[in-house]
Structure formats: C-alpha cells, structure tokens
Design an enzyme around this catalytic site. Structure first.
Site, PDB file in Angstrom:
ATOM      1  CE  LYS A 116      61.263 113.507  27.130  1.00 37.72           C
ATOM      2  NZ  LYS A 116      60.934 113.638  25.684  1.00 37.72           N
ATOM      3  CD  GLU A 200      66.704 107.952  25.475  1.00 34.69           C
ATOM      4  OE1 GLU A 200      65.977 108.501  26.503  1.00 34.69           O
ATOM      5  OE2 GLU A 200      66.088 107.507  24.628  1.00 34.69           O
ATOM      6  CG  HIS A 235      60.742 111.600  16.646  1.00 32.02           C
ATOM      7  ND1 HIS A 235      61.343 110.428  16.525  1.00 32.02           N
ATOM      8  CD2 HIS A 235      62.037 112.441  16.406  1.00 32.02           C
ATOM      9  CE1 HIS A 235      62.738 110.333  16.110  1.00 32.02           C
ATOM     10  NE2 HIS A 235      62.749 111.339  15.985  1.00 32.02           N
ATOM     11  NE  ARG A 291      51.004 115.420  27.612  1.00 28.04           N
ATOM     12  CZ  ARG A 291      50.858 114.850  26.652  1.00 28.04           C
ATOM     13  NH1 ARG A 291      49.772 114.133  26.188  1.00 28.04           N
ATOM     14  NH2 ARG A 291      51.818 114.432  25.941  1.00 28.04           N
TER      15      ARG A 291
HETATM   16  P1  ADP Z   1      58.582 113.339  23.540  1.00 33.27           P
HETATM   17  O1  ADP Z   1      58.575 113.727  24.825  1.00 33.27           O
HETATM   18  O2  ADP Z   1      58.851 114.266  22.504  1.00 33.27           O
HETATM   19  O3  ADP Z   1      57.124 112.640  23.458  1.00 33.27           O
HETATM   20  P2  ADP Z   1      59.479 110.809  23.709  1.00 33.27           P
HETATM   21  O4  ADP Z   1      60.989 110.269  24.256  1.00 33.27           O
HETATM   22  O5  ADP Z   1      58.271 110.127  24.317  1.00 33.27           O
HETATM   23  O6  ADP Z   1      59.554 112.219  23.436  1.00 33.27           O
HETATM   24  O7  ADP Z   1      59.970 109.757  22.212  1.00 33.27           O
HETATM   25  C1  ADP Z   1      59.160 110.412  21.283  1.00 33.27           C
HETATM   26  C2  ADP Z   1      59.138 109.372  20.019  1.00 33.27           C
HETATM   27  O8  ADP Z   1      60.666 109.405  19.411  1.00 33.27           O
HETATM   28  C3  ADP Z   1      59.246 107.826  20.372  1.00 33.27           C
HETATM   29  O9  ADP Z   1      57.793 107.414  20.158  1.00 33.27           O
HETATM   30  C4  ADP Z   1      60.075 107.272  19.291  1.00 33.27           C
HETATM   31  O10 ADP Z   1      59.415 107.143  17.990  1.00 33.27           O
HETATM   32  C5  ADP Z   1      61.243 108.202  19.296  1.00 33.27           C
HETATM   33  N1  ADP Z   1      62.276 107.888  20.215  1.00 33.27           N
HETATM   34  C6  ADP Z   1      62.537 108.291  21.355  1.00 33.27           C
HETATM   35  N2  ADP Z   1      63.690 107.891  21.922  1.00 33.27           N
HETATM   36  C7  ADP Z   1      64.157 106.931  21.061  1.00 33.27           C
HETATM   37  C8  ADP Z   1      65.254 106.125  21.148  1.00 33.27           C
HETATM   38  N3  ADP Z   1      66.303 106.204  22.205  1.00 33.27           N
HETATM   39  N4  ADP Z   1      65.491 105.191  19.743  1.00 33.27           N
HETATM   40  C9  ADP Z   1      64.559 105.532  18.789  1.00 33.27           C
HETATM   41  N5  ADP Z   1      63.535 105.978  18.756  1.00 33.27           N
HETATM   42  C10 ADP Z   1      63.244 107.029  20.050  1.00 33.27           C
HETATM   43  P1  ADP Z   2      50.418 112.278  23.264  1.00 32.29           P
HETATM   44  O1  ADP Z   2      51.672 112.029  24.000  1.00 32.29           O
HETATM   45  O2  ADP Z   2      49.166 112.423  23.962  1.00 32.29           O
HETATM   46  O3  ADP Z   2      50.135 111.326  21.959  1.00 32.29           O
HETATM   47  P2  ADP Z   2      51.419 114.171  21.537  1.00 32.29           P
HETATM   48  O4  ADP Z   2      53.077 113.887  21.897  1.00 32.29           O
HETATM   49  O5  ADP Z   2      51.135 113.879  20.381  1.00 32.29           O
HETATM   50  O6  ADP Z   2      50.648 113.623  22.704  1.00 32.29           O
HETATM   51  O7  ADP Z   2      51.469 115.748  22.166  1.00 32.29           O
HETATM   52  C1  ADP Z   2      49.921 116.078  22.117  1.00 32.29           C
HETATM   53  C2  ADP Z   2      50.021 117.684  22.021  1.00 32.29           C
HETATM   54  O8  ADP Z   2      50.708 118.471  22.940  1.00 32.29           O
HETATM   55  C3  ADP Z   2      50.638 118.108  20.647  1.00 32.29           C
HETATM   56  O9  ADP Z   2      49.956 119.028  20.104  1.00 32.29           O
HETATM   57  C4  ADP Z   2      51.917 118.477  20.845  1.00 32.29           C
HETATM   58  O10 ADP Z   2      52.397 119.298  19.868  1.00 32.29           O
HETATM   59  C5  ADP Z   2      51.904 119.025  22.267  1.00 32.29           C
HETATM   60  N1  ADP Z   2      52.776 118.854  23.193  1.00 32.29           N
HETATM   61  C6  ADP Z   2      53.067 117.866  23.901  1.00 32.29           C
HETATM   62  N2  ADP Z   2      54.142 117.932  24.789  1.00 32.29           N
HETATM   63  C7  ADP Z   2      54.635 119.333  24.543  1.00 32.29           C
HETATM   64  C8  ADP Z   2      55.900 120.374  24.951  1.00 32.29           C
HETATM   65  N3  ADP Z   2      56.717 119.751  25.885  1.00 32.29           N
HETATM   66  N4  ADP Z   2      56.090 121.195  24.223  1.00 32.29           N
HETATM   67  C9  ADP Z   2      55.240 121.811  23.166  1.00 32.29           C
HETATM   68  N5  ADP Z   2      54.234 121.080  22.854  1.00 32.29           N
HETATM   69  C10 ADP Z   2      53.771 119.728  23.257  1.00 32.29           C
END
Ligand code: ADP
Ligand code: ADP
Ligand code: MG
Length: 466
Positions: A116, A200, A235, A291
């Site tokens: 990231k 962040e 999240h 993906r």
């Molecule tokens: P991941 O890789 O685990 O999906 P993301 O960066 O996409 O992580 O964030 C997942 C969720 O966490 C977001 O959909 C949001 O709900 C919350 N989130 C992430 N960054 C922030 C932020 N800076 N402030 C508030 N909520 C956040």
């Molecule tokens: P989407 O972004 O497609 O909504 P999710 O964030 O819900 O997906 O993740 C989809 C699936 O993949 C979940 O089962 C989640 O636990 C798994 N997953 C996604 N990214 C990771 C990661 N970096 N490490 C472990 N599990 C992950």
C-alpha cells in the site's frame, strides 16, 4: 482459447469460475482439502485433486502443490479467485515462470498494488487524491507520534501488506498509539511476514465506493461503474449495492476517470477494482484490488457483462470484447453476504452440518452458493456460505426484493447472519440511504434483541408459528 483451467480456490467463487469455464467450453480442474471433499466445487468440476490437508498453508495457499497439480493435469491456466493466493505476487510469478497462464494481471502490478505504501506513492505522482498520511514506512513509535500530531488524531495504523480488512487499527491519542503501533506491526509480521506500517488520517463517517475496471493486453481500458460497500463489520463488507446514490454525477464521472487513469498508468491487463473512501463530497484513493472481487456480481446484474468470462478471455490473449460506449447501466442491484455465524452471540462462527438449505428464487434473484444440504461447514476457512444478489428497477424495489428473498432463505443446522441482514433492510436509515462505514457498529446494539424477538426469519415457518 484455453482447453483446461485449474481453479485454485474453494466455496462460492470456485463454483462461479467453474460455471464460467463450462459456458466457455473449457474443462475445469478443482483442488480441494480434506474438509472440502464433498463440497460443491469439488463435485461440479470436470476433474478434482486432493491437496492433502486442511490448513490454508498446506492446501489453498500452497504454491508448490497447486502448480504441480496444474502441471500434472496439463492445465493451460490457473484462476486464483479471491483471497488465498490471488494477490500473492510470488505465486503469480511462479505461475508465469512455469509456462502456465495466470488469470490476472502481471505479477509486477500485483506486487506494486499489494504494497500500500508503494501504491500511495504512485497515486501521489498521478495527482490522485489521498487521505492525509505517510507515503513511506514508519520505523518507530517516536516517528509515528510526530506524524500523528501533524495529521491529527484519530489516526489509522495500517499494514502496508494488509488486506481483507485485517492489519489496521485506530489510535485516538499518543498513548493509544503506543500499543496500537506495536500491535499492528506484530499482526502484520505474523499475517504477511512484513511488518511495514504507515499512518492515515481516520475519517469519522466515510462511505466506501469503488470502481470496477477492465484492461486488456492491447491498451484498451473501460470501467463498469461503481459499487457502494459502506455496510461493513470490522472493515469487512457485508452488503454492497450499485449504483451508489450518495454521489453526484460529477463526482461519479471523476471517480471513473481516476480509476481508468490508474489502470492505464500501470498497463493493467485484467479485471480489477479501485477502492475509494468518500466523505463530505470528496473522494480519496484507498487501494487497488488486482483480482476478481466478492461483489463483482452486482455489477454483472446492472451491466449484463460477465466479468469472469472477460477475465478469462483477456488472459487467453483476446481483446476486450466491449467498448465504453457499449456499457449500459440498468436498474439497481444489492448483494448480501450470507455467513455461518451467530449475530446474537457476538458473531461467533457457527460450524456444523447443514441439514436443510432452502434457497430463494423468482424474478430478479441470483444466488452464488458454495454449499448445499448435507455439507459440513468447517472452521478452517472463511465462513461465507453464499451471496444473495437481487436486481430491481430502482433502489426501493431492490430493497423490497432482497427483504422478500431473505425471508425465503432457510438454513437449518447452523446459525447464519440472515436475521441481521433482514434487520438492516428493515431499518429506516438503510432505506433512506443514511449510511456510512460506522452504520453497522451502531445498528448491532439492537441485534440481540431483534434475534430474540424474531426466532426464525423464514417466512413460511413464521406464518405457521403465528
Ligand atoms: P483492506 O486492504 O483490508 O481492504 P482498505 O484500505 O481497503 O483495507 O480499507 C478497508 C476498510 O477500512 C474501508 O472500506 C473503510 O471502511 C476502512 N478504512 C480504511 N481506511 C480508512 C480511513 N483512512 N478512515 C476511515 N476508514 C478507513
Ligand atoms: P472484496 O474486496 O472482494 O470485497 P474482501 O476484502 O471481502 O474482498 O476479501 C475477500 C476474501 O479474501 C475474504 O475472505 C478475505 O478474508 C480474503 N482476503 C482478502 N485479502 C486478503 C489478505 N491480504 N490476506 C488474507 N485474506 C485476504
Ligand atoms: Mg480494501
């Protein structure tokens, strides 16, 4: 086109991919763990190979075993689904080197977007809006405090390699930051074998809005609109919908342009998603998922584009079959993720044998299921059983349809989150689209009472009891 493809996944997404392959006249090879011997994906595939074990590391995340099976079975390509190895650049690279096609973008793009901090650097150079924060790894607590003071509390400590809603925590002041910083570093090390973290600004009431994009190997790029995924628990998304009615047409267009610009800048050659966070009329880049996503289904409902088939044919070297002007959006789609868990008891997972599985149908319903009657849900993997998707002419109809469909969904033998989903759909705030990523946290306070009040959610049984 490919003759045979190995599906390196399980559950509903493995079934989804096998269906797409079958419709394309391609043979499918499933892999399965001991616990998944009788699962739907194992039964449906043309061929099925045992991965010998149950733990993720010895089965669905085992690079060597999976590539070996692909070789033995003469598979032309591997589809990684989501989760497991789907965003592991080492896996994609090993597949590329073995002469088998990886159904996804190039490994260097997966590596760049999966880290990231690097992704944030790239976005900054492209002029893409970012949440206030750091574009380099933070090494110690002292440095973290200095930066947190600059951007203002609360802050989010995020693992650079994080995903799936794991590897991030909020710190509300300097004291809090001390233990949060160490905790996220430790989680990151054990989950991702990389303890790089960054900071962040934590937005208090944002929405999660993302854009589906597709690129091919010939420099064509399109978007398939947005998805709003603000109903989340810890999240992680639970309900998703498209379109988002929270954003103005101008913001929507800007998000589309930004998502396509990002895809172009890395020569993206597959399907992917650019995630944004949105608050007070402004949007900010969160991350790019390289993906197929869980919620790709709602986009398929409103565009009639089969995203998985496009992904497969692009990997096979075909040109994108669609131009931006061909993409038309019709109606409103909602997806609910059905989990084996007990919302009335702090959401503890609910493993066990499904003794009855009655599913909804009728107009505008799609069900992507990974289970069936007689299947035993284990504790080894994610507890998502299926995804229920509806299409309505507008948001109001989609909500009523989803409510109806959930009331016809009956799972016996284990607990599910269906009562929670129904209670959300009954909520005025949800109906009025008065939601953000914190909505569920507040709503959950009433859920225990709700589940007790409504012992069963199945319409027919409710009527019998009354
Ligand atoms: P991941 O890789 O685990 O999906 P993301 O960066 O996409 O992580 O964030 C997942 C969720 O966490 C977001 O959909 C949001 O709900 C919350 N989130 C992430 N960054 C922030 C932020 N800076 N402030 C508030 N909520 C956040
Ligand atoms: P989407 O972004 O497609 O909504 P999710 O964030 O819900 O997906 O993740 C989809 C699936 O993949 C979940 O089962 C989640 O636990 C798994 N997953 C996604 N990214 C990771 C990661 N970096 N490490 C472990 N599990 C992950
Ligand atoms: Mg994300």
């Amino acid at each position: 086109m490919f003759k045979r493809v190995l599906v390196a996944n399980r559950g509903e997404i493995a079934v989804r991919i096998i269906s797409a392959l079958r419709e394309m006249g391609i043979e499918s090879v499933a892999v399965y763990s001991h616990a998944d011997r009788d699962s739907l994906h194992t039964t449906l595939a043309d061929y099925a190979f045992c991965l010998d074990g149950n733990r993720v590391q010895e089965t669905y995340a085992n690079i060597e075993k999976i590539i070996n099976i692909a070789k033995i079975t003469n598979s032309d390509a591997i589809h990684p689904g989501y989760g497991f190895l789907s965003e592991n650049p080492k896996f994609a690279e090993a597949v590329e080197k073995s002469g088998i096609t990886f159904i996804g973008p190039r490994s260097d793009v997966i590596r760049l977007m999966g880290y990231k901090i690097e992704a944030r650097k790239l976005m900054a150079s492209l002029g893409v809006p970012l949440v206030k924060g750091t574009n380099t790894a933070i090494h110690n607590y002292e440095e973290a405090v200095e930066i947190a003071e600059e951007i203002g509390y609360p802050v989010l400590v995020k693992a650079a390699a994080g995903g799936g809603g794991m590897g991030m925590r909020i710190a509300s002041d300097a004291d809090d930051l001390k233990q949060v910083f160490e905790a996220v570093k430790n989680t990151a090390l054990s989950l991702y074998a990389d303890d790089s973290v960054f900071l962040e600004k934590y937005l208090s009431k944002p929405r999660h809005i993302e854009v589906q994009i597709i690129g091919d190997n010939y420099g064509n790029f399109i978007h398939l609109g947005e998805r709003e995924c603000s109903i989340q628990r810890r999240h992680m998304k639970i309900i998703e919908e498209t379109p988002s009615i929270a954003i103005s047409p101008q913001v929507r267009e800007e998000m589309y342009k930004t998502a396509v610009l990002i895809a172009k800048s890395v020569g993206y050659n597959s399907v992917g998603t650019v995630e944004f966070i949105y608050e007070n009329g402004e949007y900010y880049f969160l991350e790019m998922n390289t993906r197929i996503q869980v919620e790709h289904t709602i986009t398929e409902m409103v565009t009639s584009v089969d995203i998985v088939k496009e992904q497969i044919s692009i990997a096979a070297g075909k040109e994108l079959s669609l131009k931006q002007k061909d993409i038309k959006f019709n109606g409103h789609a909602i997806e609910c993720r059905i989990y084996a868990e007990n919302p009335a008891k702090s959401f503890i997972p609910s493993p066990g044998k499904i003794i009855n599985y009655i599913t909804p149908g009728g107009p505008g319903i799609r069900l992507d299921s990974g289970v069936k009657t007689g299947y035993t849900v284990s504790t080894y993997y994610d507890s998502m059983l299926s995804k229920l998707i509806v299409l309505g002419k507008d948001r109001d109809e989609a909500i009523l349809r989803m409510y109806r469909a959930l009331s016809e969904f009956y799972v016996e033998g284990i607990h599910t989150n269906i009562p929670l989903l129904i209670s959300i759909l009954e909520c005025d705030d949800f109906k009025k689209n008065n939601i953000n990523t914190k909505y569920l946290e507040k709503h959950i306070q009433n859920i225990k009472e709700y589940c007790q009040k409504r012992k069963t959610t199945y319409l027919a049984i409710d009527n019998l009891n009354n």
